[in-house]
Design a protein around this motif. Structure first.
Motif, PDB file in Angstrom:
ATOM      1  N   MET A   1       0.834  -1.187   0.000  1.00 37.88           N
ATOM      2  CA  MET A   1       0.000   0.000   0.000  1.00 37.88           C
ATOM      3  C   MET A   1       0.882   1.255   0.000  1.00 37.88           C
ATOM      4  O   MET A   1       1.857   1.335   0.748  1.00 37.88           O
ATOM      5  N   PRO A   2       0.559   2.244  -0.828  1.00 39.81           N
ATOM      6  CA  PRO A   2       1.372   3.454  -0.848  1.00 39.81           C
ATOM      7  C   PRO A   2       1.230   4.228   0.450  1.00 39.81           C
ATOM      8  O   PRO A   2       0.185   4.203   1.109  1.00 39.81           O
ATOM      9  N   GLU A   3       2.293   4.908   0.842  1.00 36.50           N
ATOM     10  CA  GLU A   3       2.245   5.763   2.032  1.00 36.50           C
ATOM     11  C   GLU A   3       1.399   6.994   1.713  1.00 36.50           C
ATOM     12  O   GLU A   3       1.537   7.609   0.657  1.00 36.50           O
ATOM     13  N   LEU A   4       0.523   7.346   2.626  1.00 33.49           N
ATOM     14  CA  LEU A   4      -0.377   8.476   2.421  1.00 33.49           C
ATOM     15  C   LEU A   4      -0.264   9.442   3.591  1.00 33.49           C
ATOM     16  O   LEU A   4      -0.025   9.032   4.731  1.00 33.49           O
ATOM     17  N   ARG A   5      -0.458  10.719   3.307  1.00 35.41           N
ATOM     18  CA  ARG A   5      -0.554  11.744   4.338  1.00 35.41           C
ATOM     19  C   ARG A   5      -1.804  12.563   4.073  1.00 35.41           C
ATOM     20  O   ARG A   5      -2.210  12.751   2.918  1.00 35.41           O
ATOM     21  N   ALA A   6      -2.406  13.063   5.125  1.00 36.02           N
ATOM     22  CA  ALA A   6      -3.599  13.891   4.954  1.00 36.02           C
ATOM     23  C   ALA A   6      -3.304  15.097   4.072  1.00 36.02           C
ATOM     24  O   ALA A   6      -4.152  15.539   3.290  1.00 36.02           O
ATOM     25  N   GLU A   7      -2.083  15.618   4.171  1.00 32.41           N
ATOM     26  CA  GLU A   7      -1.720  16.794   3.368  1.00 32.41           C
ATOM     27  C   GLU A   7      -1.751  16.519   1.873  1.00 32.41           C
ATOM     28  O   GLU A   7      -1.891  17.437   1.062  1.00 32.41           O
ATOM     29  N   ASP A   8      -1.645  15.239   1.499  1.00 32.21           N
ATOM     30  CA  ASP A   8      -1.709  14.893   0.083  1.00 32.21           C
ATOM     31  C   ASP A   8      -3.076  15.210  -0.514  1.00 32.21           C
ATOM     32  O   ASP A   8      -3.217  15.260  -1.746  1.00 32.21           O
ATOM     33  N   PHE A   9      -4.067  15.410   0.332  1.00 33.15           N
ATOM     34  CA  PHE A   9      -5.437  15.628  -0.129  1.00 33.15           C
ATOM     35  C   PHE A   9      -5.937  17.020   0.217  1.00 33.15           C
ATOM     36  O   PHE A   9      -7.136  17.268   0.256  1.00 33.15           O
ATOM     37  N   ASP A  10      -4.996  17.920   0.439  1.00 32.78           N
ATOM     38  CA  ASP A  10      -5.354  19.300   0.757  1.00 32.78           C
ATOM     39  C   ASP A  10      -5.367  20.136  -0.511  1.00 32.78           C
ATOM     40  O   ASP A  10      -4.641  19.858  -1.473  1.00 32.78           O
ATOM     41  N   PHE A  11      -6.236  21.124  -0.544  1.00 32.86           N
ATOM     42  CA  PHE A  11      -6.256  22.092  -1.641  1.00 32.86           C
ATOM     43  C   PHE A  11      -6.960  23.344  -1.149  1.00 32.86           C
ATOM     44  O   PHE A  11      -7.695  23.320  -0.159  1.00 32.86           O
ATOM     45  N   ALA A  12      -6.699  24.441  -1.822  1.00 32.25           N
ATOM     46  CA  ALA A  12      -7.292  25.720  -1.425  1.00 32.25           C
ATOM     47  C   ALA A  12      -8.726  25.791  -1.943  1.00 32.25           C
ATOM     48  O   ALA A  12      -8.963  25.678  -3.149  1.00 32.25           O
ATOM     49  N   LEU A  13      -9.666  25.968  -1.041  1.00 31.81           N
ATOM     50  CA  LEU A  13     -11.078  26.056  -1.405  1.00 31.81           C
ATOM     51  C   LEU A  13     -11.661  27.345  -0.849  1.00 31.81           C
ATOM     52  O   LEU A  13     -11.849  27.468   0.365  1.00 31.81           O
ATOM     53  N   PRO A  14     -11.955  28.321  -1.708  1.00 28.21           N
ATOM     54  CA  PRO A  14     -12.582  29.549  -1.220  1.00 28.21           C
ATOM     55  C   PRO A  14     -13.924  29.241  -0.548  1.00 28.21           C
ATOM     56  O   PRO A  14     -14.728  28.457  -1.066  1.00 28.21           O
ATOM     57  N   GLU A  15     -14.155  29.859   0.586  1.00 30.97           N
ATOM     58  CA  GLU A  15     -15.389  29.601   1.328  1.00 30.97           C
ATOM     59  C   GLU A  15     -16.625  29.913   0.491  1.00 30.97           C
ATOM     60  O   GLU A  15     -17.677  29.286   0.641  1.00 30.97           O
ATOM     61  N   ALA A  16     -16.487  30.869  -0.416  1.00 34.86           N
ATOM     62  CA  ALA A  16     -17.633  31.268  -1.240  1.00 34.86           C
ATOM     63  C   ALA A  16     -18.104  30.148  -2.160  1.00 34.86           C
ATOM     64  O   ALA A  16     -19.228  30.202  -2.675  1.00 34.86           O
ATOM     65  N   LEU A  17     -17.273  29.122  -2.385  1.00 36.15           N
ATOM     66  CA  LEU A  17     -17.661  28.025  -3.274  1.00 36.15           C
ATOM     67  C   LEU A  17     -18.423  26.918  -2.555  1.00 36.15           C
ATOM     68  O   LEU A  17     -18.875  25.971  -3.198  1.00 36.15           O
ATOM     69  N   ILE A  18     -18.575  27.007  -1.225  1.00 31.74           N
ATOM     70  CA  ILE A  18     -19.365  26.019  -0.497  1.00 31.74           C
ATOM     71  C   ILE A  18     -20.827  26.430  -0.613  1.00 31.74           C
ATOM     72  O   ILE A  18     -21.259  27.445  -0.076  1.00 31.74           O
ATOM     73  N   ALA A  19     -21.591  25.640  -1.345  1.00 29.28           N
ATOM     74  CA  ALA A  19     -22.972  26.006  -1.689  1.00 29.28           C
ATOM     75  C   ALA A  19     -23.849  26.080  -0.450  1.00 29.28           C
ATOM     76  O   ALA A  19     -23.801  25.199   0.416  1.00 29.28           O
ATOM     77  N   GLN A  20     -24.664  27.122  -0.384  1.00 28.54           N
ATOM     78  CA  GLN A  20     -25.594  27.308   0.728  1.00 28.54           C
ATOM     79  C   GLN A  20     -27.033  26.981   0.345  1.00 28.54           C
ATOM     80  O   GLN A  20     -27.910  26.940   1.200  1.00 28.54           O
ATOM     81  N   ALA A  21     -27.282  26.734  -0.934  1.00 33.73           N
ATOM     82  CA  ALA A  21     -28.612  26.350  -1.425  1.00 33.73           C
ATOM     83  C   ALA A  21     -28.401  25.587  -2.725  1.00 33.73           C
ATOM     84  O   ALA A  21     -27.421  25.803  -3.433  1.00 33.73           O
ATOM     85  N   PRO A  22     -29.307  24.671  -3.038  1.00 40.43           N
ATOM     86  CA  PRO A  22     -29.147  23.872  -4.260  1.00 40.43           C
ATOM     87  C   PRO A  22     -29.509  24.657  -5.507  1.00 40.43           C
ATOM     88  O   PRO A  22     -30.174  25.698  -5.435  1.00 40.43           O
ATOM     89  N   ALA A  23     -29.072  24.135  -6.648  1.00 44.12           N
ATOM     90  CA  ALA A  23     -29.498  24.691  -7.938  1.00 44.12           C
ATOM     91  C   ALA A  23     -30.992  24.422  -8.119  1.00 44.12           C
ATOM     92  O   ALA A  23     -31.523  23.439  -7.635  1.00 44.12           O
ATOM     93  N   ARG A  24     -31.659  25.334  -8.815  1.00 43.93           N
ATOM     94  CA  ARG A  24     -33.086  25.157  -9.091  1.00 43.93           C
ATOM     95  C   ARG A  24     -33.318  25.391 -10.580  1.00 43.93           C
ATOM     96  O   ARG A  24     -32.957  26.443 -11.070  1.00 43.93           O
ATOM     97  N   PRO A  25     -33.912  24.426 -11.283  1.00 42.45           N
ATOM     98  CA  PRO A  25     -34.278  23.095 -10.806  1.00 42.45           C
ATOM     99  C   PRO A  25     -33.055  22.254 -10.482  1.00 42.45           C
ATOM    100  O   PRO A  25     -31.930  22.605 -10.863  1.00 42.45           O
TER     101      PRO A  25
END
Length: 351
Positions: A1-25
């Protein structure tokens, strides 16, 4: 199994991109298609043209219950998030303020005085085992009256979930009550989209995985392999397993609608790709290095940095491919997580 670190799965995500309501329709959400030939910007409504006649969608028919309760032990206030039903009316729950509780304590539920759950024990996992009594109809009625829809913590509702959230957080395939988090890929489906998929020759089968509150818990160790997921109850009926296996024999592809459906399938499949009937608990944690045998395609929303779900999609479609896809999604303004947009991922090692 390859060695993994949590940091390998980090990325910059602007808070504004976290959806607060679904698309309609619902099917007007954007869809990022990720395969061996790169990425394509499309829409969820384009899904019928991206799948093939003979493909089989596997959907999770769990229904979210109003699982968040406010309670008191004397003057001390606690917040209860029901997590998983156990035998005899007992529930594993995550409790904010659990240190105030002792075995034998009886709690008063705000808004539902008919409920008086007893603390059975505090568990090493951080959960609390509560006994609500054997009358599950009483509990279900009380939850509808006093419980809140357990929206994820990144959806801001300072005054609590709204009636609109009750509707928005319920998906088209919801049949079996018991989840405390929605299988969010299913939130994109409308009757018109399902009809178009059927006309395309894409069929559908239901499985059940009651998604638990542990899906919201962060990974607190730098070694992902040391992280343990909370167990969740699932079922694949003999009829569902037979339909999945028959599709494979006929050369059709298995399309998992959401990470919950994929986790359940991988809990029940053998090394030859045969899915067996399943009923019970699973705590399977899918990380890079896992070889998938059950599904060829995955429809899923966009997940948060360093989360178990971003690790899962990286395992399914490839770490480098997903890093590039998520970088594109951020640059292109895709909306993330439960109420956000979707991605269609083709398995990295698929034939």
């Amino acid at each position: 199994m390859p060695e993994l670190r949590a940091e390998d799965f980090d990325f910059a995500l602007p808070e504004a991109l976290i959806a607060q309501a679904p698309a309609r329709p619902r099917d007007s959400a954007r869809l990022l298609v990720v395969g061996a030939d790169g990425t394509r910007d499309m829409g969820v409504a384009d899904l019928p043209g991206l799948l093939q006649p003979g493909d089989l969608m596997v959907v999770n028919d769990t229904r979210v219950i109003p699982a968040r309760l406010h309670a008191r032990r004397g003057e001390a206030r606690v917040e209860i998030m029901l997590n998983r039903a156990d035998a005899g009316g007992q529930w594993h729950a995550l409790v904010r303020g659990a240190k105030k509780l002792r075995a034998g304590d009886v709690l008063a539920i705000e808004g539902a005085p008919e409920l008086a759950p007893r603390v059975v024990e505090r568990q090493d996992s951080g959960a609390v085992l509560l006994d609500f009594g054997p009358d599950q109809a009483l509990l279900a009625a009380a939850l509808e009256k006093a419980g809140e829809v357990p929206l994820p913590p990144y959806i801001a509702r300072p005054d609590g979930p709204t009636e609109q959230d009750r509707e928005d957080y319920t998906h088209l395939f919801a049949r079996q009550p018991g989840a405390v988090a929605a299988p969010t890929a299913s939130l994109h489906f409308t009757p018109a989209l399902v009809e178009a998929l059927a006309a395309r020759g894409v069929s559908q089968v239901e499985v059940t995985l009651h998604v638990g509150a542990g899906t919201f818990l962060p990974i607190r160790t730098d070694n992902p392999r040391a992280h343990k997921l909370h167990a969740e109850w699932g079922e694949i009926t003999p009829q569902a397993a037979a339909a999945i296996n028959a599709t494979r024999v006929k050369g059709g592809r298995i399309v998992a609608i959401g990470t919950t459906a994929l986790r359940l399938l991988e809990s029940a499949v053998d090394d030859n790709g045969i899915v067996h009937p399943f009923q019970g608990l699973t705590d399977i944690f899918l990380l890079p290095g896992h070889r998938f045998h059950s599904a060829d395609v995955l429809l899923t929303n966009f997940h948060l940095p360093k989360s178990s779900l971003f690790m899962l999609v990286s395992a399914f479609a490839g770490m480098e491919r997903m890093r590039q896809a998520y970088a594109h999604a951020v640059d292109a303004g895709y909306r993330f997580y439960s109420y956000g947009d979707a991605s269609l991922l083709f398995r990295e090692n698929a034939k």
